[in-house]
Write a protein that holds these residues in place. Structure first.
Motif, PDB file in Angstrom:
ATOM      1  N   UNK A  33       0.830  -1.201   0.000  1.00  0.00           N
ATOM      2  CA  UNK A  33       0.000   0.000   0.000  1.00  0.00           C
ATOM      3  C   UNK A  33       0.872   1.262   0.000  1.00  0.00           C
ATOM      4  N   UNK A  34       1.901   1.259   0.827  1.00  0.00           N
ATOM      5  CA  UNK A  34       2.808   2.406   0.906  1.00  0.00           C
ATOM      6  C   UNK A  34       3.572   2.612  -0.399  1.00  0.00           C
ATOM      7  N   UNK A  35       3.808   1.532  -1.124  1.00  0.00           N
ATOM      8  CA  UNK A  35       4.507   1.617  -2.408  1.00  0.00           C
ATOM      9  C   UNK A  35       3.555   2.021  -3.536  1.00  0.00           C
ATOM     10  N   UNK A  36       2.264   2.143  -3.199  1.00  0.00           N
ATOM     11  CA  UNK A  36       1.291   2.550  -4.204  1.00  0.00           C
ATOM     12  C   UNK A  36       0.720   1.417  -5.030  1.00  0.00           C
ATOM     13  N   UNK A  37       0.979   0.189  -4.622  1.00  0.00           N
ATOM     14  CA  UNK A  37       0.484  -0.980  -5.358  1.00  0.00           C
ATOM     15  C   UNK A  37      -0.764  -1.517  -4.664  1.00  0.00           C
ATOM     16  N   UNK A  38      -1.890  -0.890  -4.921  1.00  0.00           N
ATOM     17  CA  UNK A  38      -3.138  -1.252  -4.243  1.00  0.00           C
ATOM     18  C   UNK A  38      -3.592  -2.668  -4.606  1.00  0.00           C
ATOM     19  N   UNK A  39      -3.304  -3.111  -5.823  1.00  0.00           N
ATOM     20  CA  UNK A  39      -3.677  -4.460  -6.239  1.00  0.00           C
ATOM     21  C   UNK A  39      -2.960  -5.514  -5.387  1.00  0.00           C
ATOM     22  N   UNK A  40      -1.669  -5.349  -5.211  1.00  0.00           N
ATOM     23  CA  UNK A  40      -0.899  -6.285  -4.381  1.00  0.00           C
ATOM     24  C   UNK A  40      -1.353  -6.209  -2.932  1.00  0.00           C
ATOM     25  N   UNK A  41      -1.629  -5.004  -2.447  1.00  0.00           N
ATOM     26  CA  UNK A  41      -2.094  -4.841  -1.070  1.00  0.00           C
ATOM     27  C   UNK A  41      -3.398  -5.592  -0.855  1.00  0.00           C
ATOM     28  N   UNK A  42      -4.294  -5.520  -1.816  1.00  0.00           N
ATOM     29  CA  UNK A  42      -5.572  -6.223  -1.710  1.00  0.00           C
ATOM     30  C   UNK A  42      -5.356  -7.736  -1.693  1.00  0.00           C
ATOM     31  N   UNK A  43      -4.429  -8.218  -2.507  1.00  0.00           N
ATOM     32  CA  UNK A  43      -4.129  -9.653  -2.515  1.00  0.00           C
ATOM     33  C   UNK A  43      -3.591 -10.095  -1.155  1.00  0.00           C
ATOM     34  N   UNK A  44      -2.728  -9.296  -0.555  1.00  0.00           N
ATOM     35  CA  UNK A  44      -2.180  -9.638   0.755  1.00  0.00           C
ATOM     36  C   UNK A  44      -3.256  -9.603   1.838  1.00  0.00           C
ATOM     37  N   UNK A  45      -4.212  -8.686   1.713  1.00  0.00           N
ATOM     38  CA  UNK A  45      -5.321  -8.661   2.673  1.00  0.00           C
ATOM     39  C   UNK A  45      -6.158  -9.936   2.558  1.00  0.00           C
TER      40      UNK A  45
END
Length: 60
Positions: A33-45
């Protein structure tokens, strides 16, 4: 990433990290999320949520 892949990855992460796996997934979501990669952040959630299911309810 499909639901099957998320569950498989969650199981592997839990096998490798035990009870710390949920924390690890949360940290990776935050970093993405901090890196601006919302797609990856959502996958990790989603991985984190799957780990919660694997762990089961908290014992009291």
């Amino acid at each position: 990433m499909s639901a099957v892949h998320i569950e498989d990855y969650a199981q592997k992460l839990y096998a490798a990290h035990g009870d710390k796996a949920e924390y690890e997934a949360a940290q990776r979501a935050k970093a993405s999320e901090e890196a601006g990669d919302e797609s990856a952040a959502e996958q990790w959630r989603k991985v984190r949520a799957a780990i919660r299911v694997i762990r089961g309810p908290n014992a009291s």
